[in-house]
Design an enzyme around this catalytic site. Structure first.
Site, short mmCIF file in Angstrom:
data_model
loop_
_atom_site.label_atom_id
_atom_site.label_comp_id
_atom_site.label_asym_id
_atom_site.label_seq_id
_atom_site.Cartn_x
_atom_site.Cartn_y
_atom_site.Cartn_z
N CYS A 120 15.37 0.17 0.68
CA CYS A 120 14.42 0.93 -0.14
C CYS A 120 14.62 2.43 0.02
CB CYS A 120 12.98 0.56 0.23
SG CYS A 120 12.45 -1.08 -0.31
N CYS A 205 13.83 -8.68 -5.18
CA CYS A 205 12.66 -8.50 -4.31
C CYS A 205 11.33 -8.77 -5.02
CB CYS A 205 12.64 -7.10 -3.73
SG CYS A 205 14.09 -6.71 -2.73
N CYS A 230 7.31 0.54 -0.14
CA CYS A 230 8.75 0.77 0.02
C CYS A 230 9.08 2.09 0.68
CB CYS A 230 9.43 0.69 -1.35
SG CYS A 230 8.80 1.91 -2.52
#
Length: 239
Positions: A120, A205, A230
């Site tokens: 991320c 994800c 994230c």
């Protein structure tokens, strides 16, 4: 159409819309260089529509992580055709991504939270930092009712992570308000919302949510509810 079928009464909806427009105008007046980081989700489409309809000088960009759904990428073109504007696409550094994949594999984010956060950071946080550099404020489409990590979300705050003011104009909005506005104005949206995806991120994800789950349960579904950020909104995670 989205699975959210209930509608907000017209007087209440008109009031919410007027308050939002006034808030965006105030932000634009206070921060002429403000930018809006759009995830291209339903909330962000409401904000984009409000910005474009009012002709506000708030630049809209999105983080093209290299792993977005095809439906999300197609929405960018739809926005540009509908509103006659260009949506800036901020992409991660290719060399950094290659180094990470070479070292850990293409799907290392499933193996540990540390590797997921590293992915991320490379695909989202670093590009966002680049996009925000030199600006005094940024906007998001976050709402308090989206997840456990956002229940105390303020409408405005100083963001110490990126060093500028951060505005969440839809913080107090409900999911019903968002979809009522989308229906009212015919705002384009990601068709994945109709397939059980209230929150949409990178394709590997994100999954559809199950009955009774919160709106962000499909994001990083293999992790605990308290960790589902994230790094873009690090302030949402409490110690």
């Amino acid at each position: 159409m989205s699975a959210i079928l209930s509608s907000v009464p017209e007087p209440a909806l008109s009031s919410s819309w007027a308050i939002l427009q006034a808030a965006l105008e105030h932000i634009a007046d206070t921060h002429p260089d403000a930018v809006f980081a759009s995830s291209l989700g339903a909330e962000d489409m409401v904000l984009a529509h409000a910005i474009f309809a009012a002709g506000l000088p708030i630049q809209v960009f999105t983080l093209d992580t290299g792993r977005l759904h095809a439906e999300t990428l197609a929405l960018i073109q739809l926005i540009e055709d509908r509103y006659g504007v260009a949506v800036r696409r901020i992409q991660p550094d290719p060399a950094s991504i290659k180094a990470h994949v070479d070292a850990h594999g293409a799907y290392a984010f499933y193996e540990s939270m540390a590797l997921r956060k590293e992915c991320c950071a490379l695909r989202k946080v670093e590009p966002l930092r680049r996009a925000l550099q030199g600006h005094s404020a940024w906007l998001t489409g976050q709402r308090r009712s989206q997840s456990l990590t956002r229940t105390e979300l303020p409408e405005s705050e100083f963001d110490p992570v990126f060093g500028l003011w951060k505005y969440n104009p839809l913080a107090s909005w409900t999911q019903e308000e968002v979809w009522s506005v989308i229906r009212r104005f015919g705002i384009p949206y990601n068709p994945l919302h109709d397939r059980g995806y209230p929150s949409i991120g990178c394709e590997p994800c994100t999954r559809a949510v199950r009955p009774g789950e919160d709106e962000r349960a499909g994001r990083w579904w293999w992790e605990q509810k308290q960790s589902k950020e994230c790094g873009l909104h690090a302030g949402n995670l409490k110690d």
